[in-house]
Design a protein around this motif. Structure first.
Motif, PDB file in Angstrom:
ATOM      1  N   ALA A   6       0.862  -1.180   0.000  1.00 33.89           N
ATOM      2  CA  ALA A   6       0.000   0.000   0.000  1.00 33.89           C
ATOM      3  C   ALA A   6       0.900   1.233   0.000  1.00 33.89           C
ATOM      4  CB  ALA A   6      -0.894  -0.003   1.242  1.00 33.89           C
ATOM      5  N   PRO A   7       0.389   2.378  -0.433  1.00 31.50           N
ATOM      6  CA  PRO A   7       1.195   3.597  -0.355  1.00 31.50           C
ATOM      7  C   PRO A   7       1.737   3.781   1.068  1.00 31.50           C
ATOM      8  CG  PRO A   7      -0.813   4.000  -1.589  1.00 31.50           C
ATOM      9  CD  PRO A   7      -0.934   2.612  -1.008  1.00 31.50           C
ATOM     10  N   ASP A   8       3.023   4.078   1.141  1.00 29.53           N
ATOM     11  CA  ASP A   8       3.736   4.246   2.409  1.00 29.53           C
ATOM     12  C   ASP A   8       3.808   2.953   3.221  1.00 29.53           C
ATOM     13  OD1 ASP A   8       4.234   6.978   1.890  1.00 29.53           O
ATOM     14  OD2 ASP A   8       2.238   7.495   2.642  1.00 29.53           O
ATOM     15  N   GLY A   9       3.568   1.819   2.571  1.00 23.71           N
ATOM     16  CA  GLY A   9       3.634   0.526   3.260  1.00 23.71           C
ATOM     17  C   GLY A   9       5.061   0.023   3.394  1.00 23.71           C
ATOM     18  N   PHE A  10       5.220  -1.026   4.211  1.00 26.20           N
ATOM     19  CA  PHE A  10       6.522  -1.636   4.460  1.00 26.20           C
ATOM     20  C   PHE A  10       6.420  -3.145   4.335  1.00 26.20           C
ATOM     21  CE2 PHE A  10       6.698   2.330   6.772  1.00 26.20           C
ATOM     22  CZ  PHE A  10       7.985   2.789   6.522  1.00 26.20           C
ATOM     23  N   LEU A  11       7.486  -3.744   3.863  1.00 25.84           N
ATOM     24  CA  LEU A  11       7.647  -5.187   3.857  1.00 25.84           C
ATOM     25  C   LEU A  11       8.856  -5.475   4.742  1.00 25.84           C
ATOM     26  CD1 LEU A  11       7.092  -8.057   2.743  1.00 25.84           C
ATOM     27  CD2 LEU A  11       8.582  -7.460   0.809  1.00 25.84           C
ATOM     28  N   VAL A  12       8.661  -6.245   5.788  1.00 23.19           N
ATOM     29  CA  VAL A  12       9.730  -6.535   6.736  1.00 23.19           C
ATOM     30  C   VAL A  12      10.113  -8.004   6.585  1.00 23.19           C
ATOM     31  CG1 VAL A  12      10.388  -6.571   9.169  1.00 23.19           C
ATOM     32  CG2 VAL A  12       8.825  -4.795   8.324  1.00 23.19           C
ATOM     33  N   LEU A  13      11.389  -8.246   6.352  1.00 22.58           N
ATOM     34  CA  LEU A  13      11.899  -9.600   6.148  1.00 22.58           C
ATOM     35  C   LEU A  13      13.053  -9.860   7.104  1.00 22.58           C
ATOM     36  CD1 LEU A  13      12.168  -9.362   2.273  1.00 22.58           C
ATOM     37  CD2 LEU A  13      10.368 -10.528   3.541  1.00 22.58           C
ATOM     38  N   GLU A  14      13.151 -11.092   7.563  1.00 21.95           N
ATOM     39  CA  GLU A  14      14.301 -11.509   8.361  1.00 21.95           C
ATOM     40  C   GLU A  14      14.614 -12.936   7.954  1.00 21.95           C
ATOM     41  OE1 GLU A  14      15.255 -10.309  12.620  1.00 21.95           O
ATOM     42  OE2 GLU A  14      14.386 -12.310  12.854  1.00 21.95           O
ATOM     43  N   GLU A  15      15.806 -13.115   7.427  1.00 24.18           N
ATOM     44  CA  GLU A  15      16.238 -14.427   6.953  1.00 24.18           C
ATOM     45  C   GLU A  15      17.664 -14.686   7.415  1.00 24.18           C
ATOM     46  OE1 GLU A  15      14.858 -16.958   5.239  1.00 24.18           O
ATOM     47  OE2 GLU A  15      12.909 -15.965   5.190  1.00 24.18           O
ATOM     48  N   PRO A  16      17.991 -15.939   7.742  1.00 28.77           N
ATOM     49  CA  PRO A  16      19.362 -16.232   8.143  1.00 28.77           C
ATOM     50  C   PRO A  16      20.338 -16.033   6.983  1.00 28.77           C
ATOM     51  CG  PRO A  16      17.986 -18.208   8.270  1.00 28.77           C
ATOM     52  CD  PRO A  16      17.127 -17.103   7.805  1.00 28.77           C
ATOM     53  N   GLU A  17      21.456 -15.412   7.311  1.00 27.86           N
ATOM     54  CA  GLU A  17      22.555 -15.282   6.356  1.00 27.86           C
ATOM     55  C   GLU A  17      23.563 -16.409   6.595  1.00 27.86           C
ATOM     56  OE1 GLU A  17      25.577 -11.717   5.613  1.00 27.86           O
ATOM     57  OE2 GLU A  17      23.516 -11.375   4.911  1.00 27.86           O
ATOM     58  N   SER A  18      23.653 -16.838   7.841  1.00 22.87           N
ATOM     59  CA  SER A  18      24.504 -17.976   8.186  1.00 22.87           C
ATOM     60  C   SER A  18      24.141 -18.444   9.593  1.00 22.87           C
ATOM     61  CB  SER A  18      25.991 -17.598   8.134  1.00 22.87           C
ATOM     62  OG  SER A  18      26.298 -16.639   9.118  1.00 22.87           O
ATOM     63  N   ILE A  19      24.543 -19.663   9.885  1.00 25.09           N
ATOM     64  CA  ILE A  19      24.493 -20.192  11.240  1.00 25.09           C
ATOM     65  C   ILE A  19      25.892 -20.730  11.511  1.00 25.09           C
ATOM     66  CG2 ILE A  19      23.496 -21.883  12.823  1.00 25.09           C
ATOM     67  CD1 ILE A  19      20.914 -21.775  11.160  1.00 25.09           C
ATOM     68  N   GLU A  20      26.541 -20.172  12.519  1.00 22.47           N
ATOM     69  CA  GLU A  20      27.937 -20.490  12.798  1.00 22.47           C
ATOM     70  C   GLU A  20      28.039 -21.306  14.079  1.00 22.47           C
ATOM     71  OE1 GLU A  20      29.320 -16.497  13.097  1.00 22.47           O
ATOM     72  OE2 GLU A  20      29.010 -16.112  10.964  1.00 22.47           O
ATOM     73  N   THR A  21      28.774 -22.416  14.000  1.00 25.59           N
ATOM     74  CA  THR A  21      28.968 -23.280  15.161  1.00 25.59           C
ATOM     75  C   THR A  21      30.232 -24.102  14.986  1.00 25.59           C
ATOM     76  OG1 THR A  21      27.984 -25.046  16.504  1.00 25.59           O
ATOM     77  CG2 THR A  21      27.492 -25.078  14.148  1.00 25.59           C
ATOM     78  N   ASP A  22      30.860 -24.416  16.096  1.00 22.00           N
ATOM     79  CA  ASP A  22      32.003 -25.336  16.088  1.00 22.00           C
ATOM     80  C   ASP A  22      31.558 -26.758  16.418  1.00 22.00           C
ATOM     81  OD1 ASP A  22      33.863 -23.356  15.453  1.00 22.00           O
ATOM     82  OD2 ASP A  22      34.158 -22.830  17.565  1.00 22.00           O
ATOM     83  N   ASP A  23      30.300 -26.933  16.752  1.00 25.85           N
ATOM     84  CA  ASP A  23      29.770 -28.237  17.147  1.00 25.85           C
ATOM     85  C   ASP A  23      29.556 -29.103  15.901  1.00 25.85           C
ATOM     86  OD1 ASP A  23      27.793 -30.324  17.770  1.00 25.85           O
ATOM     87  OD2 ASP A  23      27.621 -29.309  19.709  1.00 25.85           O
TER      88      ASP A  23
END
Length: 140
Positions: free
Chosen positions: A13-30
């Protein structure tokens, strides 16, 4: 991924927002967590997709575009991974490429990290956070 986001953004919509959150990486030594992550990444790749979409989202124009580190306890990561493994192991591609004993051993090792998490370092998620505003949507 960017084409899908562009389609979503075109519906703002006018002045609307789309908010996204996605993993870029998962870091572990396990090693157990790394085996689980490799398994799930291969399942996603078998469908022609990428598990860590956050890096791709980082290339798009956005009002906000940042990476946010999030440390997840080993027990919480193991809980999430265990729940996902219960579903992933029924996938036909997994059945063709991994035997049940291997998947059982992975499940048991994840369970061990749930019930005995003491001394295990956290797992670091790097989350790409993107906010697309109507005013920065290409073609609008």
């Amino acid at each position: 991924a960017l084409a899908v986001v562009a389609t979503w953004a075109s519906q703002l919509a006018p002045d609307g927002f789309l908010v996204l959150e996605e993993p870029e990486s998962i870091e572990t030594d396990d090693e157990v967590f790394r085996r689980y992550l490799a398994l799930t990444a291969s399942v996603v790749a078998s469908r022609g997709a990428v598990m860590f979409v956050g890096g791709t989202l980082g290339t798009m124009p956005a009002a906000v575009n940042r990476v946010w580190p999030l440390d997840v306890t080993a027990a919480d990561a193991a809980t999430m991974f265990s729940l996902n493994l219960a579903t992933v192991r029924t996938d036909p591609w997994v059945a063709d490429h991994h035997d049940a004993a291997e998947l059982d051993a992975l499940g048991d090792a994840l369970h061990e990290r749930i019930v005995a998490p003491a001394g295990r370092p956290p797992v670091r998620w790097r989350l790409r956070q993107v906010v697309v505003a109507d005013s920065v949507t290409p073609g609008r």
